[in-house]
Design an enzyme around this catalytic site. Sequence first.
Site, PDB file in Angstrom:
ATOM      1  N   HIS A  49       0.855  -1.194   0.000  1.00 24.05           N
ATOM      2  CA  HIS A  49       0.000   0.000   0.000  1.00 24.05           C
ATOM      3  C   HIS A  49       0.889   1.242   0.000  1.00 24.05           C
ATOM      4  CE1 HIS A  49      -3.459   2.324   2.233  1.00 24.05           C
ATOM      5  NE2 HIS A  49      -3.290   2.744   0.983  1.00 24.05           N
ATOM      6  N   CYS A 106      -2.551   6.241  -5.481  1.00 20.30           N
ATOM      7  CA  CYS A 106      -2.361   5.197  -4.476  1.00 20.30           C
ATOM      8  C   CYS A 106      -2.635   3.862  -5.156  1.00 20.30           C
ATOM      9  CB  CYS A 106      -3.329   5.406  -3.309  1.00 20.30           C
ATOM     10  SG  CYS A 106      -3.353   4.042  -2.121  1.00 20.30           S
ATOM     11  N   HIS A 109      -6.100   2.721  -3.609  1.00 20.27           N
ATOM     12  CA  HIS A 109      -7.262   3.605  -3.586  1.00 20.27           C
ATOM     13  C   HIS A 109      -7.364   4.562  -4.771  1.00 20.27           C
ATOM     14  CE1 HIS A 109      -6.696   2.363   0.679  1.00 20.27           C
ATOM     15  NE2 HIS A 109      -7.958   2.037   0.469  1.00 20.27           N
TER      16      HIS A 109
END
Length: 119
Positions: A49, A106, A109
């Site tokens: 992430h 991201c 996201h």
Amino acid sequence: MKLTETVQTGDWSNEKHVPELSVKRLEGNKVEVKAIVGSEIAHPNTLEHHISWIKVFFQAEGGKFPVEVASYNFTAHGEDDILSVPVASGVIETEKNGVFYALSYCNIHGLWESSAELN
């Protein structure tokens, strides 16, 4: 669906994905621009992430399109305990006022956007 329909916005002080933009006129026609993701709420920057990149655009008053003025790639996501911090800064020259736009990505996201005026 258009790509522009997937870009998300929000308040950078409440959402860790929105690039916070600051612009400051320096001497002459120079303008300092800084985009940071996660200044209030840290964004994880692990292999799983992370913020992959930030792009900065400027649209001068009366200009037809925004112009890309910077592109920053963040590639250290935990290998050998090295982590990228998603901060991008630079200086451009312009006599004109206008709007800066920052776009961040991201890997989980998606796309995030913000803007700041240059007066």
